[in-house]
Design a protein around this motif. Structure first.
Motif, PDB file in Angstrom:
ATOM      1  N   ARG A 122       0.834  -1.210   0.000  1.00  0.00           N
ATOM      2  CA  ARG A 122       0.000   0.000   0.000  1.00  0.00           C
ATOM      3  C   ARG A 122       0.870   1.262   0.000  1.00  0.00           C
ATOM      4  N   VAL A 123       1.977   1.238   0.745  1.00  0.00           N
ATOM      5  CA  VAL A 123       2.891   2.390   0.756  1.00  0.00           C
ATOM      6  C   VAL A 123       3.475   2.581  -0.638  1.00  0.00           C
ATOM      7  N   ARG A 124       3.848   1.482  -1.273  1.00  0.00           N
ATOM      8  CA  ARG A 124       4.423   1.567  -2.620  1.00  0.00           C
ATOM      9  C   ARG A 124       3.405   2.151  -3.603  1.00  0.00           C
ATOM     10  N   GLU A 125       2.162   1.732  -3.509  1.00  0.00           N
ATOM     11  CA  GLU A 125       1.121   2.264  -4.385  1.00  0.00           C
ATOM     12  C   GLU A 125       0.946   3.770  -4.185  1.00  0.00           C
ATOM     13  N   ALA A 126       1.011   4.215  -2.930  1.00  0.00           N
ATOM     14  CA  ALA A 126       0.846   5.640  -2.637  1.00  0.00           C
ATOM     15  C   ALA A 126       1.969   6.464  -3.249  1.00  0.00           C
ATOM     16  N   LEU A 127       3.171   5.918  -3.292  1.00  0.00           N
ATOM     17  CA  LEU A 127       4.301   6.643  -3.855  1.00  0.00           C
ATOM     18  C   LEU A 127       4.355   6.560  -5.375  1.00  0.00           C
ATOM     19  N   GLU A 128       3.640   5.607  -5.940  1.00  0.00           N
ATOM     20  CA  GLU A 128       3.636   5.458  -7.389  1.00  0.00           C
ATOM     21  C   GLU A 128       2.615   6.368  -8.066  1.00  0.00           C
ATOM     22  N   ARG A 129       1.619   6.809  -7.319  1.00  0.00           N
ATOM     23  CA  ARG A 129       0.603   7.680  -7.921  1.00  0.00           C
ATOM     24  C   ARG A 129       1.183   9.059  -8.214  1.00  0.00           C
ATOM     25  N   ARG A 131      -0.719  11.871  -8.715  1.00  0.00           N
ATOM     26  CA  ARG A 131      -1.588  12.965  -8.311  1.00  0.00           C
ATOM     27  C   ARG A 131      -2.052  12.771  -6.877  1.00  0.00           C
ATOM     28  N   GLY A 132      -2.243  13.927  -6.195  1.00  0.00           N
ATOM     29  CA  GLY A 132      -2.976  13.855  -4.941  1.00  0.00           C
ATOM     30  C   GLY A 132      -2.218  13.931  -3.644  1.00  0.00           C
ATOM     31  N   GLY A 133      -1.664  15.078  -3.300  1.00  0.00           N
ATOM     32  CA  GLY A 133      -1.235  15.354  -1.951  1.00  0.00           C
ATOM     33  C   GLY A 133       0.071  14.726  -1.511  1.00  0.00           C
ATOM     34  N   SER A 134       0.402  15.029  -0.239  1.00  0.00           N
ATOM     35  CA  SER A 134       1.629  14.515   0.383  1.00  0.00           C
ATOM     36  C   SER A 134       1.465  13.036   0.704  1.00  0.00           C
ATOM     37  N   LEU A 135       2.550  12.417   1.130  1.00  0.00           N
ATOM     38  CA  LEU A 135       2.487  11.000   1.476  1.00  0.00           C
ATOM     39  C   LEU A 135       1.554  10.782   2.659  1.00  0.00           C
TER      40      LEU A 135
END
Length: 339
Positions: A122-129, A131-135
């Motif tokens: 899930r962390v990896r997916e968040a960093l791959e996007r 668009r959309g805000g800080s981590l």
């Protein structure tokens, strides 16, 4: 081209034991400790057997098969040091800075709140996007994600990393990293190297000679700078055979690789090293054995050795459970069968 490490320009003076005793008394009377304070690994039972943890001036080797969590274990020790107010330098020859960040966020979440915390995927997916805000914002809907990032910000300035890149750091650069970290943080840092067989060293006539120079160089850094060094070590082909227990002689490098180390820790898959009768007569435990690794204290100059502990794997969060236990089952070096 990386130049070989040069020895310090000056050597410590020759002292009598009486002079050493007098200096120790002076420091003690001044409220200072003449001996290096151990740096806890964060695994309570392991620290007890290591008489407190890793010590300045000492080299600890961590070996194990591929994919069993050597990097995860090393990063957990680094995280525990930094979160506890100490400093740490991580020199990685395997991962870039974003990969290290992914692991640290997931590790932090799991270490703090358990398996409910955000997983590495899930962390990896968040960093791959794109668009959309800080981590923190991207992980706000993942349990423990935003708080893990906030915690990491709190100690992140004390956790310095040199990621894998096109020009790998040699011994001279590693020494400079440690000195710079001490100046930057005002603390004596823990040095984590992942892994020692990839340290470039000039002048070696063979692979074994190059590895011998690398491990000797790390020991020199530990002694000269008074820092604890934790170096991950790869296994050779013989140590990767299913059903065979990895021992110190299976670490990739010369036969004398272990001589430089003060502590040697080895990871093994528990299922691979538990005695046959536990698998035949206790079939309900077979799958449970696969959830654990055996961490063996193979060498320990500051205490007991030959100790087998077990750690529960949580590699989906790039970590292990910290409540290590003594292994209750009989272990063997080689099983006569593989499942």
């Amino acid at each position: 081209m990386v130049t070989p490490e040069t020895p310090p320009a000056s050597h410590p003076p020759l002292l009598s034991l009486g002079e050493v005793l007098n200096r120790a008394d002076e420091l003690l009377l001044a409220g200072q400790a003449p001996a290096a304070r151990p740096l806890p690994t964060g695994f309570g039972l392991l620290d007890r057997y290591l008489a407190g943890g890793l010590r300045g001036g000492e080299l600890c080797l961590l070996g194990g098969p591929q994919g069993l969590g050597k990097t995860a274990f090393a990063l957990m020790v680094a995280r525990h040091a930094a979160a506890g107010g100490e400093a740490c330098v991580v020199v990685s020859y395997e991962h870039d800075q974003v990969t290290l960040l992914e692991r640290m966020v997931s590790l932090e979440a799991g270490d703090s709140i358990g398996m409910e915390g955000v997983h590495l995927r899930r962390v990896r997916e968040a960093l791959e996007r794109t668009r959309g805000g800080s981590l923190e914002e991207r992980l706000s809907t993942s349990f423990g994600g935003a708080s893990a990032v906030a915690s990491l910000r709190g100690y992140g300035d004390r956790l310095l990393v040199h990621p894998a890149g096109p020009e790998p750091a040699g011994l001279k650069e590693i020494r400079a990293f440690v000195t710079a970290a001490a100046e930057r943080t005002g603390r004596t840092p823990l040095l984590v190297v992942d892994y020692l067989q990839k340290i470039p060293v000039d002048g070696g006539t063979s692979d074994d000679d190059r590895i011998a120079r690398a491990v000797a160089g790390l020991k020199s850094i530990a002694l000269d700078l008074g820092v604890p060094v934790l170096a991950v070590s790869a296994a050779d082909k013989a140590g990767l055979t299913p059903g065979r227990r990895l021992r110190v002689n299976h670490l990739h490098g010369p036969a004398g690789l272990a001589y430089e180390a003060d502590v040697i820790l080895l990871l093994n898959e528990k299922f691979d090293v538990v005695a046959r009768h536990h698998l035949v007569y206790d079939t309900r435990s077979v799958e449970r054995f696969r959830d654990y690794v055996v961490l063996t204290i193979e060498k320990n100059r500051s205490g007991v050795a030959g100790i087998d502990l077990q750690l529960r794997k949580r590699l989906e969060q790039s970590r292990f459970e910290r409540d290590a236990e003594d292994v209750p089952e009989e272990l063997v070096d080689e099983r006569l069968f593989v499942d």
